[in-house]
Design an enzyme around this catalytic site. Sequence first.
Site, short mmCIF file in Angstrom:
data_model
loop_
_atom_site.label_atom_id
_atom_site.label_comp_id
_atom_site.label_asym_id
_atom_site.label_seq_id
_atom_site.Cartn_x
_atom_site.Cartn_y
_atom_site.Cartn_z
NE ARG A 74 2.82 -2.27 9.78
CZ ARG A 74 1.60 -2.51 10.25
NH1 ARG A 74 1.18 -1.91 11.36
NH2 ARG A 74 0.78 -3.34 9.63
CG HIS A 78 1.33 0.90 6.07
ND1 HIS A 78 0.28 0.06 6.38
CD2 HIS A 78 2.45 0.13 6.13
CE1 HIS A 78 0.75 -1.16 6.63
NE2 HIS A 78 2.07 -1.13 6.49
CG ASP A 79 1.36 8.94 3.79
OD1 ASP A 79 0.19 8.99 3.34
OD2 ASP A 79 2.13 9.91 3.79
CB VAL A 82 -1.85 4.02 -0.21
CG1 VAL A 82 -3.30 4.06 -0.67
CG2 VAL A 82 -1.64 2.83 0.73
CB SER A 88 -3.92 10.20 2.43
OG SER A 88 -3.12 9.12 1.98
CD GLU A 100 -4.81 6.32 2.66
OE1 GLU A 100 -3.70 5.88 3.03
OE2 GLU A 100 -4.92 7.33 1.93
CG ASN A 106 -3.29 1.28 6.64
OD1 ASN A 106 -2.12 0.91 6.58
ND2 ASN A 106 -3.86 2.02 5.70
CG HIS A 207 10.19 -6.15 7.79
ND1 HIS A 207 9.69 -7.03 6.87
CD2 HIS A 207 9.28 -5.14 7.86
CE1 HIS A 207 8.54 -6.59 6.40
NE2 HIS A 207 8.27 -5.44 6.98
CG ASP A 253 16.72 -8.93 14.36
OD1 ASP A 253 17.02 -10.11 14.68
OD2 ASP A 253 17.55 -8.01 14.29
#
Length: 354
Positions: A74, A78-79, A82, A88, A100, A106, A207, A253
């Site tokens: 994740r 997310h890095d 963006v 970052s 961030e 986040n 996921h 899941d």
Amino acid sequence: MASFASLICHLLLSTLLLGSHLSLTIAQTATPPLARGLSWDFHRLNCPRLERIVRDELNKAFRRDIGLAAALLRIHFHDCFVQGCDASVLLEGSVAGPGEQEAPPNLTLRPDAIRLLNIIRERVHRECGQVVSCSDITALAARDSVVLSGGPQYRVPLGRRDGHNFATREDTISNLPSPRSTARQLIDSLRNKGLDATDIVALSGGHTIGRSLCTSFTNRLYPNQDPTMDQGFAQSLKRSCPAVDSNGSVMLDPQTPNLFDNRYYINLRNRQGLFTSDQDLYMDSTTRPIVTRFAENQRLFFERFAFSMIKMGMMNVTTGTQGEIRANCSRRNAPSGSTYFTAVLEEEGESAAF
């Protein structure tokens, strides 16, 4: 019955054997064109044991907490989404403003996963010197999180450098896909990042491992149940999340929560996707055939997931002489003679040795 620890060890051993076989399969499939400045063997000479170090550290960590695998995957997502894969998201906020990590999407990134990346960085730099970026380490950790959870082995192009700056709160929110997004909204918003519908469906397969807070999906339960959700699945979720603002969490899941497999897509066909952004991939006419193929063919999913991860991991990368190789993944390097950096250290209660 075998203990949980024994089961995890068995899974890790089986995965390593499986990964060895899959690496031959996936190596024969097409890979995206390499971004300028990246190569498959970038650290072959200056840090030849890099990938072994990363995997060894993750093996130890996952024996204690297999949930870290989803957390590391994740962080990489997310890095990259963006402002590109520049680590970052690992930067802490400072006197210059919030980082961030303080943006709402986040806030649920696991601090212990970020600490683990710094532990890996420390060992890598101790053995090789300050030659490997936190962004390269993050990309390798994401790949190995997949492999050690039962997913495909694939090569990671390296040579990223770490960005100097983090994105604003507004940019972070606007660039990270919402769990309430429809398939069409995902396609429209991610097209400008070079991702197509197949990439989106494949990457959503991440996921298949991990957990979610109730507040990310209870809009589908209350006040009225989403008609696209299976009734039995909805009732199970309501027991774990009895109100719209429940502070609990559930597995993404529930069938194979710690195993990276194609069960996620089978769940979507059974109307047991957790988020709107999950379930609508099956409801939308553009993405439904892709979901169906992945549900029926795990090998195909693995191959396409690997392709899309490599592609995503090269988005807007910083290479060459741009950026930096951070000495600490959570802080920018000190500019020579910088009074700003000294102020940051003093504010955080630390002292500089130089």
